[in-house]
Design a protein around this motif. Structure first.
Motif, short mmCIF file in Angstrom:
data_model
loop_
_atom_site.label_atom_id
_atom_site.label_comp_id
_atom_site.label_asym_id
_atom_site.label_seq_id
_atom_site.Cartn_x
_atom_site.Cartn_y
_atom_site.Cartn_z
N MET A 25 -18.60 -2.22 -5.80
CA MET A 25 -18.65 -2.45 -4.36
C MET A 25 -20.02 -2.91 -3.85
O MET A 25 -20.20 -3.03 -2.66
CB MET A 25 -18.16 -1.24 -3.58
CG MET A 25 -16.71 -0.92 -3.86
SD MET A 25 -16.07 0.44 -2.92
CE MET A 25 -16.20 -0.18 -1.25
N LEU A 26 -20.98 -3.15 -4.73
CA LEU A 26 -22.24 -3.75 -4.28
C LEU A 26 -22.12 -5.26 -4.44
O LEU A 26 -21.74 -5.75 -5.49
CB LEU A 26 -23.44 -3.24 -5.09
CG LEU A 26 -23.96 -1.87 -4.75
CD1 LEU A 26 -25.19 -1.56 -5.59
CD2 LEU A 26 -24.30 -1.74 -3.29
N LEU A 92 -11.19 4.15 -5.07
CA LEU A 92 -12.45 3.48 -5.34
C LEU A 92 -13.45 3.77 -4.23
O LEU A 92 -14.60 4.14 -4.49
CB LEU A 92 -12.22 1.96 -5.45
CG LEU A 92 -13.44 1.12 -5.71
CD1 LEU A 92 -13.60 0.88 -7.20
CD2 LEU A 92 -13.35 -0.20 -4.99
N ILE A 93 -13.02 3.64 -2.99
CA ILE A 93 -13.91 3.88 -1.84
C ILE A 93 -14.34 5.35 -1.79
O ILE A 93 -15.52 5.66 -1.65
CB ILE A 93 -13.23 3.46 -0.52
CG1 ILE A 93 -13.06 1.95 -0.51
CG2 ILE A 93 -14.04 3.92 0.69
CD1 ILE A 93 -12.20 1.42 0.61
N ILE A 98 -18.24 9.88 -2.77
CA ILE A 98 -18.47 11.21 -3.33
C ILE A 98 -19.49 11.18 -4.48
O ILE A 98 -20.38 12.04 -4.54
CB ILE A 98 -17.15 11.84 -3.81
CG1 ILE A 98 -16.25 12.11 -2.60
CG2 ILE A 98 -17.39 13.12 -4.59
CD1 ILE A 98 -14.85 12.58 -2.97
N LEU A 99 -19.35 10.23 -5.37
CA LEU A 99 -20.24 10.15 -6.54
C LEU A 99 -20.84 8.75 -6.68
O LEU A 99 -20.51 8.02 -7.61
CB LEU A 99 -19.45 10.47 -7.82
CG LEU A 99 -18.99 11.90 -8.01
CD1 LEU A 99 -18.04 11.99 -9.19
CD2 LEU A 99 -20.18 12.81 -8.25
N PRO A 100 -21.72 8.37 -5.75
CA PRO A 100 -22.29 7.03 -5.88
C PRO A 100 -23.18 6.96 -7.11
O PRO A 100 -23.76 7.98 -7.49
CB PRO A 100 -23.09 6.87 -4.60
CG PRO A 100 -23.29 8.23 -4.05
CD PRO A 100 -22.25 9.12 -4.64
N PRO A 101 -23.32 5.86 -7.75
CA PRO A 101 -22.64 4.61 -7.51
C PRO A 101 -21.40 4.42 -8.39
O PRO A 101 -20.61 3.54 -8.17
CB PRO A 101 -23.69 3.57 -7.87
CG PRO A 101 -24.48 4.20 -8.96
CD PRO A 101 -24.46 5.68 -8.66
N GLY A 107 -12.60 6.99 -9.21
CA GLY A 107 -11.70 7.04 -8.06
C GLY A 107 -10.57 6.04 -8.18
O GLY A 107 -9.41 6.34 -7.84
N LEU A 108 -10.87 4.85 -8.67
CA LEU A 108 -9.84 3.84 -8.90
C LEU A 108 -8.81 4.34 -9.90
O LEU A 108 -7.60 4.29 -9.66
CB LEU A 108 -10.48 2.55 -9.41
CG LEU A 108 -9.52 1.47 -9.89
CD1 LEU A 108 -8.76 0.87 -8.71
CD2 LEU A 108 -10.26 0.38 -10.65
#
Length: 161
Positions: A25-26, A92-93, A98-101, A107-108
């Motif tokens: 997502m970056l 994913l979002i 919750i656990l960047p990055p 999540g996906l």
């Protein structure tokens, strides 16, 4: 003398974009393109021409298309339903929050897996669909890495020659 500092500085800034490819997502290629535009504006388009920016923009467009379709194609290839893909995107979002990055990848996977199980699919089928979405995302990251490296090398060629 100032130009060489600008060239080195912006080369470093664009190189950072390559590292951003590995974080879901970056917008790595978008960031790299913005840096190239800023560099061009500062130099009055004397070093990197609008035509060269168009080439770099083409790489950005390829990366955007890759981002849009890699995870979906991976999930579709492995039999995931549309609802599972929506759950995967939500996962994913949430994962990134919750656990960047890197939580987005987990999540996906979890989103697709949970959706497939809710839809009454067997554990094996649900796991296959979730794994397919991961394979798609990882393949997309590899493609984006190649595109980012190409962008960086072209940027260097444009400023050196």
């Amino acid at each position: 003398m100032i130009n060489i500092f600008l060239e080195i500085g912006f080369s470093v800034l664009i190189f950072i974009g390559i590292l951003m490819v590995f974080v879901p997502m970056l917008p790595a290629l978008f960031y790299m393109f913005v840096m190239a535009i800023i560099f061009s504006i500062i130099n009055g388009f004397a070093i990197i021409t609008p035509w060269q920016l168009l080439i770099l923009g083409g790489i950005l467009l390829l990366g955007f298309i890759n981002d849009m379709f890699s995870g979906i194609l991976g999930a579709k290839w492995s039999g995931a339903s549309r609802k599972s893909m929506v759950y995967g995107f939500i996962g994913l979002i949430v994962g990134v929050i919750i656990l960047p990055p890197f939580g987005g990848i987990a999540g996906l996977f979890a989103g697709v897996l949970i959706a497939e199980l809710i839809l009454g699919k067997t554990k094996e089928i649900a796991f296959k669909a979730a794994t397919g979405s991961l394979i798609g995302v990882i393949t997309g990251m590899i493609i984006n890495l190649i595109l980012a490296l190409t962008f960086f090398v072209l940027f260097l060629i444009f400023i050196i020659f």
